[in-house]
Design a protein around this motif. Structure first.
Motif, PDB file in Angstrom:
ATOM      1  N   LEU A  20      -6.201 -60.297 -70.665  1.00  0.00           N
ATOM      2  CA  LEU A  20      -7.137 -60.787 -71.664  1.00  0.00           C
ATOM      3  C   LEU A  20      -7.365 -59.812 -72.799  1.00  0.00           C
ATOM      4  CD1 LEU A  20      -9.811 -62.605 -69.471  1.00  0.00           C
ATOM      5  CD2 LEU A  20      -7.879 -63.569 -70.721  1.00  0.00           C
ATOM      6  N   ILE A  21      -6.824 -58.585 -72.683  1.00  0.00           N
ATOM      7  CA  ILE A  21      -6.965 -57.633 -73.773  1.00  0.00           C
ATOM      8  C   ILE A  21      -6.238 -58.180 -74.985  1.00  0.00           C
ATOM      9  CG2 ILE A  21      -6.389 -55.311 -74.568  1.00  0.00           C
ATOM     10  CD1 ILE A  21      -6.615 -54.394 -71.681  1.00  0.00           C
ATOM     11  N   ALA A  22      -6.883 -58.262 -76.133  1.00  0.00           N
ATOM     12  CA  ALA A  22      -6.324 -58.941 -77.293  1.00  0.00           C
ATOM     13  C   ALA A  22      -5.491 -57.996 -78.130  1.00  0.00           C
ATOM     14  CB  ALA A  22      -7.444 -59.533 -78.146  1.00  0.00           C
ATOM     15  N   GLY A  23      -4.579 -58.612 -78.948  1.00  0.00           N
ATOM     16  CA  GLY A  23      -3.894 -57.877 -79.990  1.00  0.00           C
ATOM     17  C   GLY A  23      -2.519 -57.421 -79.593  1.00  0.00           C
ATOM     18  N   PRO A  24      -1.658 -57.183 -80.595  1.00  0.00           N
ATOM     19  CA  PRO A  24      -0.289 -56.781 -80.335  1.00  0.00           C
ATOM     20  C   PRO A  24      -0.162 -55.446 -79.646  1.00  0.00           C
ATOM     21  CG  PRO A  24      -0.822 -56.642 -82.699  1.00  0.00           C
ATOM     22  CD  PRO A  24      -1.951 -57.338 -82.033  1.00  0.00           C
ATOM     23  N   VAL A  25      -1.124 -54.532 -79.865  1.00  0.00           N
ATOM     24  CA  VAL A  25      -1.053 -53.224 -79.206  1.00  0.00           C
ATOM     25  C   VAL A  25      -1.142 -53.384 -77.707  1.00  0.00           C
ATOM     26  CG1 VAL A  25      -2.181 -51.005 -78.909  1.00  0.00           C
ATOM     27  CG2 VAL A  25      -1.996 -52.015 -81.193  1.00  0.00           C
ATOM     28  N   ALA A  26      -2.082 -54.251 -77.265  1.00  0.00           N
ATOM     29  CA  ALA A  26      -2.242 -54.483 -75.830  1.00  0.00           C
ATOM     30  C   ALA A  26      -0.992 -55.122 -75.251  1.00  0.00           C
ATOM     31  CB  ALA A  26      -3.465 -55.372 -75.576  1.00  0.00           C
ATOM     32  N   GLN A  27      -0.403 -56.085 -75.996  1.00  0.00           N
ATOM     33  CA  GLN A  27       0.792 -56.746 -75.498  1.00  0.00           C
ATOM     34  C   GLN A  27       1.921 -55.733 -75.277  1.00  0.00           C
ATOM     35  OE1 GLN A  27       1.160 -59.876 -74.648  1.00  0.00           O
ATOM     36  NE2 GLN A  27      -0.916 -60.485 -75.198  1.00  0.00           N
ATOM     37  N   ASP A  32       6.345 -55.414 -69.539  1.00  0.00           N
ATOM     38  CA  ASP A  32       7.022 -55.015 -68.309  1.00  0.00           C
ATOM     39  C   ASP A  32       8.286 -55.861 -68.181  1.00  0.00           C
ATOM     40  OD1 ASP A  32       7.925 -54.491 -65.773  1.00  0.00           O
ATOM     41  OD2 ASP A  32       5.934 -54.496 -64.865  1.00  0.00           O
ATOM     42  N   PRO A  33       9.433 -55.342 -68.647  1.00  0.00           N
ATOM     43  CA  PRO A  33      10.675 -56.116 -68.602  1.00  0.00           C
ATOM     44  C   PRO A  33      11.019 -56.595 -67.189  1.00  0.00           C
ATOM     45  CG  PRO A  33      10.936 -54.174 -69.982  1.00  0.00           C
ATOM     46  CD  PRO A  33       9.605 -54.034 -69.302  1.00  0.00           C
ATOM     47  N   ALA A  34      10.761 -55.765 -66.196  1.00  0.00           N
ATOM     48  CA  ALA A  34      11.076 -56.154 -64.814  1.00  0.00           C
ATOM     49  C   ALA A  34      10.240 -57.348 -64.386  1.00  0.00           C
ATOM     50  CB  ALA A  34      10.832 -54.977 -63.877  1.00  0.00           C
ATOM     51  N   LEU A  35       8.947 -57.330 -64.756  1.00  0.00           N
ATOM     52  CA  LEU A  35       8.078 -58.447 -64.408  1.00  0.00           C
ATOM     53  C   LEU A  35       8.475 -59.698 -65.178  1.00  0.00           C
ATOM     54  CD1 LEU A  35       5.682 -59.570 -62.872  1.00  0.00           C
ATOM     55  CD2 LEU A  35       4.181 -58.703 -64.678  1.00  0.00           C
ATOM     56  N   THR A 190       5.575 -54.937 -57.132  1.00  0.00           N
ATOM     57  CA  THR A 190       4.486 -54.067 -56.703  1.00  0.00           C
ATOM     58  C   THR A 190       3.205 -54.879 -56.636  1.00  0.00           C
ATOM     59  OG1 THR A 190       3.840 -53.441 -58.941  1.00  0.00           O
ATOM     60  CG2 THR A 190       5.585 -52.133 -57.876  1.00  0.00           C
ATOM     61  N   GLU A 191       2.185 -54.320 -55.993  1.00  0.00           N
ATOM     62  CA  GLU A 191       0.898 -55.012 -55.909  1.00  0.00           C
ATOM     63  C   GLU A 191       0.344 -55.292 -57.300  1.00  0.00           C
ATOM     64  OE1 GLU A 191      -2.291 -56.817 -53.884  1.00  0.00           O
ATOM     65  OE2 GLU A 191      -0.322 -56.162 -53.223  1.00  0.00           O
ATOM     66  N   GLN A 192       0.466 -54.325 -58.199  1.00  0.00           N
ATOM     67  CA  GLN A 192      -0.040 -54.512 -59.559  1.00  0.00           C
ATOM     68  C   GLN A 192       0.735 -55.614 -60.279  1.00  0.00           C
ATOM     69  OE1 GLN A 192       0.264 -51.066 -62.082  1.00  0.00           O
ATOM     70  NE2 GLN A 192      -1.181 -51.856 -63.601  1.00  0.00           N
ATOM     71  N   GLU A 193       2.046 -55.678 -60.075  1.00  0.00           N
ATOM     72  CA  GLU A 193       2.856 -56.717 -60.716  1.00  0.00           C
ATOM     73  C   GLU A 193       2.496 -58.101 -60.187  1.00  0.00           C
ATOM     74  OE1 GLU A 193       7.009 -54.392 -61.843  1.00  0.00           O
ATOM     75  OE2 GLU A 193       6.675 -55.099 -59.792  1.00  0.00           O
ATOM     76  N   ARG A 194       2.227 -58.184 -58.885  1.00  0.00           N
ATOM     77  CA  ARG A 194       1.828 -59.474 -58.325  1.00  0.00           C
ATOM     78  C   ARG A 194       0.495 -59.919 -58.907  1.00  0.00           C
ATOM     79  NH1 ARG A 194       4.221 -57.542 -53.383  1.00  0.00           N
ATOM     80  NH2 ARG A 194       2.222 -56.769 -52.621  1.00  0.00           N
ATOM     81  N   GLN A 195      -0.439 -58.973 -59.068  1.00  0.00           N
ATOM     82  CA  GLN A 195      -1.732 -59.313 -59.663  1.00  0.00           C
ATOM     83  C   GLN A 195      -1.547 -59.808 -61.098  1.00  0.00           C
ATOM     84  OE1 GLN A 195      -4.475 -55.998 -59.294  1.00  0.00           O
ATOM     85  NE2 GLN A 195      -3.669 -55.496 -57.264  1.00  0.00           N
TER      86      GLN A 195
END
Length: 340
Positions: A20-27, A32-35, A190-195
Motif C-alpha cells: 500500500l506504500i504509494a509512489g514509484p519509489v516504493a514500487q 522482486d523479479p523472483a516473486l 520465503t515467508e516474506q514473499e508469501r506474505q
C-alpha cells in the motif's frame, strides 16, 4: 501451508502495508523479479488447472448422461424382451397345431368328418391361420431385430462409459499434478514473499468484510436469486476449493453455483461451460445479483454477481472462496440470468 491461512494470520498487516506504500519509489524499492516470476508461473499453472478442471467437469457430465441412458436402454430392453417372448409363444402354439394335423390327407379328413360343411369352413379358416402365421413370424423377426439393436446400443454405451471413466481418472491425475506443482512453487518462496504475494492479490482484487452486507438487495433482483447469492457468500469464510465438489463446505467454481441455486430449488449442471448456455444473456451494465459471470475463452470459470461491481466465486485451490471486484478479474466473457 495454505496461502489463505498466511494472509489471514497476524502477519497480514505487515504484508498489506508493503503493497500500500504509494509512489514509484516504493514500487522500485520493493521490486522482486523472483516473486514476479513466481506470480506469473502460478497464474499459468492455475489457468491450466482451470482448463483441465473444466474438461473434467464436462466428461463427468457426459458420464452421468451415459449412465442414465444405459438405465433407459435396459428398461427398453426388458420391455422389448417381453414382446419377443410373447410372440415366440404364439408362434410355438400355431406351429404345434399345424404339426398335429400334418400327414393326414385332406380328402380323408373330409370323408371321415362328422360335419363336412363345418370342416370346409375350418379349412378356409386354416388358410387364414397360415396367413396369420406368416405375419406373426414377420412380426417376431422385426421385434427380435429391434431387441438386438437395443442390446447393441447398450453395449456401445457401456463401452463409452468405460472410456469416460478412464478419461476422468487421467484428468484427475493431471489436476492433482498441477496442484502439487503450484504448492511446490509456493513452498520455494520465503515467508516474506508469501506474505507479499497474498497481500498483493488481496489489494488488487479481493474484497474483505461482511459478505452479506456487500450484496446489493436494493434493486428489483429476483428474490430467489438473492437467496442464492446469500448462500454462496455465506460459504466464503470457511469454504474450501476442491475439484468436483458441490458442498456443503467444499466447492469448485461451477459446484458453488450449482449448490447456491440448488438451495432455492433450481437445478444447474456441474460445468461452467454448460451453465453458460442456460438462462438468458445479460449486458454488463444490466447485471443483477444472482447473475452468473463467465471468464476466459473457452469458458472455464464462473462466479455469481452480488451487485456493486462485486462477485463471489470459488477461485482456485490456492485462494479458495472469495469476493472479488469484477473490474479487476481477467478475461470476462459475459453473463447469464437464471432467474428473473
Amino acid at each position: 501451508m495454505r496461502l489463505r491461512a498466511v494472509v489471514r494470520s497476524g502477519l497480514a498487516a505487515l504484508a498489506t502495508a508493503t503493497v500500500l506504500i504509494a509512489g514509484p519509489v516504493a514500487q522500485a524499492a520493493f521490486a522482486d523479479p523472483a516473486l514476479d516470476d513466481a506470480k506469473a508461473r502460478l497464474t499459468a499453472i492455475e489457468q491450466q488447472q482451470s482448463e483441465i478442471g473444466e474438461e473434467w467437469a464436462e466428461v463427468k457430465l457426459q458420464l452421468a448422461q451415459g449412465k442414465a441412458k444405459v438405465e433407459t436402454l435396459n428398461a427398453d430392453i426388458a420391455a422389448q424382451q417381453l414382446k419377443v417372448d410373447a410372440l415366440r409363444t404364439q408362434a410355438q402354439q400355431v406351429a404345434v397345431s399345424r404339426f398335429q394335423n400334418r400327414g393326414v390327407d385332406i380328402t380323408i379328413q373330409l370323408v371321415t368328418s362328422s360335419d363336412p360343411d363345418g370342416f370346409l369352413s375350418d379349412m378356409s379358416t386354416m388358410g387364414k391361420v397360415d396367413q396369420n402365421m406368416n405375419s406373426l413370424l414377420q412380426e417376431f423377426q422385426a421385434q427380435q431385430a429391434d431387441l438386438a439393436d437395443l442390446q447393441r446400443a447398450a453395449h456401445d454405451q457401456l463401452t463409452a462409459i468405460t472410456a469416460e471413466e478412464q478419461q476422468l481418472a487421467s484428468l484427475k491425475s493431471q489436476i492433482d499434478e498441477k496442484i502439487r506443482e503450484a504448492q511446490a512453487l509456493v513452498d520455494q518462496l520465503t515467508e516474506q514473499e508469501r506474505q507479499r504475494l497474498n497481500a498483493e492479490e488481496a489489494a488488487s482484487d479481493e474484497v474483505v468484510g461482511d459478505g452479506e452486507a456487500l450484496i446489493d438487495d436494493s434493486g428489483p433482483a429476483d428474490e430467489r436469486a438473492l437467496r442464492a447469492v446469500k448462500y454462496a457468500v455465506s460459504k466464503v469464510p470457511t469454504g474450501q476449493y476442491v475439484w468436483g465438489a458441490e458442498g456443503p463446505n467444499e466447492f469448485d467454481c461451477s459446484g458453488l453455483m450449482l449448490a447456491a441455486y440448488r438451495s432455492v430449488g433450481v437445478s444447474l449442471p456441474h460445468s461452467s461451460r454448460a451453465q453458460s448456455t442456460l438462462g438468458r444473456p445479460v449486458a454488463r451494465d444490466q447485471l443483477k445479483p444472482g447473475d452468473l459471470l463467465f471468464f476466459y475463452s473457452p469458458i472455464h470459470h464462473v462466479g455469481m454477481y452480488m451487485g456493486n461491481g462485486l462477485f463471489v466465486h470459488a477461485r482456485n485451490p490456492r485462494n479458495d472462496l472469495e469476493i472479488t471486484k469484477l473490474s479487476s478479474y481477467p478475461a470476462y466473457q459475459g453473463a447469464r440470468r437464471i432467474l428473473g
